[in-house]
Design a protein around this motif. Structure first.
Motif, PDB file in Angstrom:
ATOM      1  N   UNK A 151       0.802  -1.295   0.137  1.00  0.00           N
ATOM      2  CA  UNK A 151      -0.036  -0.044   0.001  1.00  0.00           C
ATOM      3  C   UNK A 151       0.977   1.296   0.070  1.00  0.00           C
ATOM      4  N   UNK A 152       1.845   1.127   0.717  1.00  0.00           N
ATOM      5  CA  UNK A 152       2.854   2.394   0.614  1.00  0.00           C
ATOM      6  C   UNK A 152       3.763   2.451  -0.346  1.00  0.00           C
ATOM      7  N   UNK A 153       4.075   1.618  -1.323  1.00  0.00           N
ATOM      8  CA  UNK A 153       4.873   1.926  -2.347  1.00  0.00           C
ATOM      9  C   UNK A 153       6.306   2.053  -1.862  1.00  0.00           C
ATOM     10  N   UNK A 154       6.942   1.221  -1.173  1.00  0.00           N
ATOM     11  CA  UNK A 154       8.158   1.647  -0.433  1.00  0.00           C
ATOM     12  C   UNK A 154       9.323   1.501  -1.107  1.00  0.00           C
ATOM     13  N   UNK A 155      10.288   2.297  -1.115  1.00  0.00           N
ATOM     14  CA  UNK A 155      11.453   2.492  -1.981  1.00  0.00           C
ATOM     15  C   UNK A 155      12.768   2.827  -1.020  1.00  0.00           C
TER      16      UNK A 155
ATOM     17  N   UNK B 148      12.087  -1.401  -3.419  1.00  0.00           N
ATOM     18  CA  UNK B 148      12.581  -2.184  -2.025  1.00  0.00           C
ATOM     19  C   UNK B 148      11.821  -3.887  -2.377  1.00  0.00           C
ATOM     20  N   UNK B 149      12.366  -4.579  -1.433  1.00  0.00           N
ATOM     21  CA  UNK B 149      11.837  -6.000  -1.688  1.00  0.00           C
ATOM     22  C   UNK B 149      10.637  -6.397  -0.806  1.00  0.00           C
ATOM     23  N   UNK B 150       9.818  -7.271  -0.928  1.00  0.00           N
ATOM     24  CA  UNK B 150       8.830  -7.334  -0.023  1.00  0.00           C
ATOM     25  C   UNK B 150       9.371  -8.146   1.083  1.00  0.00           C
ATOM     26  N   UNK B 151       8.589  -7.966   2.199  1.00  0.00           N
ATOM     27  CA  UNK B 151       8.904  -8.222   3.580  1.00  0.00           C
ATOM     28  C   UNK B 151       9.489  -9.757   3.733  1.00  0.00           C
ATOM     29  N   UNK B 152       8.761 -10.558   2.942  1.00  0.00           N
ATOM     30  CA  UNK B 152       9.021 -11.997   2.759  1.00  0.00           C
ATOM     31  C   UNK B 152      10.650 -12.261   2.505  1.00  0.00           C
ATOM     32  N   UNK B 153      11.336 -11.376   2.177  1.00  0.00           N
ATOM     33  CA  UNK B 153      12.727 -11.461   1.876  1.00  0.00           C
ATOM     34  C   UNK B 153      13.762 -10.991   3.061  1.00  0.00           C
ATOM     35  N   UNK B 154      13.016 -10.384   4.082  1.00  0.00           N
ATOM     36  CA  UNK B 154      13.805 -10.169   5.115  1.00  0.00           C
ATOM     37  C   UNK B 154      14.758 -10.911   5.521  1.00  0.00           C
ATOM     38  N   UNK B 155      15.974 -10.636   5.697  1.00  0.00           N
ATOM     39  CA  UNK B 155      17.054 -11.267   6.232  1.00  0.00           C
ATOM     40  C   UNK B 155      17.383 -12.740   5.563  1.00  0.00           C
ATOM     41  N   UNK B 156      17.025 -12.725   4.137  1.00  0.00           N
ATOM     42  CA  UNK B 156      17.346 -13.860   3.145  1.00  0.00           C
ATOM     43  C   UNK B 156      18.623 -14.237   3.216  1.00  0.00           C
TER      44      UNK B 156
END
Length: 203
Positions: free
Chosen positions: A27-31, A73-81
């Motif tokens: 929703x926020x279009x994070x970059x 920015x990558x989706x949250x599911x890629x956090x600390x990949x």
């Protein structure tokens, strides 16, 4: 002891797959936006023109940024990949952010394709014991979290199977941890080679 070590080696994926975080990201279009002090900071696109974005930063301030300077920015599911080659958006900001997030969680080893990136923690971590060596012995790289032991075991198995010399290159700036990781490579080889069937430990 092995469970304690794994806390410093792998991420609980359930903790980084929060549906609400995914919804917020969409929703926020994070970059990522360049920042003088922090390198890159997160921002939300509010307006768009032919060549520029108006971005709201985390401190609620607004910045007008050239589109060429903004990185996705990558989706949250890629956090600390564990392997940055898996990132949907493979850019400088995302790589630095992933390494930083893993470092703050004491996850000092991260794969980048065929390479293993190591960030010196400047403290002792319980991830080099004999029990940890046993966890990595004979395992394929994708079966275990990133570790210099995984890289070493791969080279060792290739040497045995292909009957060809192997090499491991440890490179980096002064203080990056080249010497310490070289010691861990030798430690792993000495332990594994000394416990092969028919040799007996320590022979």
């Amino acid at each position: 002891m092995a469970d304690e070590a794994l806390k410093h080696l792998q991420v609980d994926r359930k903790s980084v797959t929060d549906p609400s975080a995914q919804a917020e990201w969409s929703s926020k279009k994070l970059v990522w936006v360049p920042h003088v002090e922090h390198g890159f900071v997160a921002g939300s696109i509010k307006k768009e023109s032919a060549d520029e974005f108006v971005v709201e930063l985390q401190d609620s301030s607004a910045a007008t940024v050239n589109k060429d300077d903004v990185q996705r920015m990558n989706p949250p599911k890629f956090s600390k990949v564990e392997d940055m080659a898996e990132l949907t958006c493979l850019n400088e900001a995302s790589v630095l952010h992933n390494l930083k997030e893993r470092y703050y969680s004491d996850l000092i080893y991260t794969y980048s394709g065929l390479f293993c990136v190591v960030v010196n923690p400047y403290k002792r971590l319980p991830i080099y014991t004999e029990k940890v060596v046993d966890l990595y012995k004979g395992k394929k790289r994708h079966e275990m979290p990133p570790h210099v032991f995984a890289v070493t075991d791969t080279a060792y198995r290739c040497m045995l199977q292909d009957r060809e010399n192997q090499s491991i290159l440890c490179t980096g700036e002064s203080g990056a941890g080249k010497t310490e990781n070289t010691k861990k490579v030798i430690q792993y080889l000495a332990y594994v080679a000394g416990t092969q069937p028919g040799t007996g430990k320590g022979q």
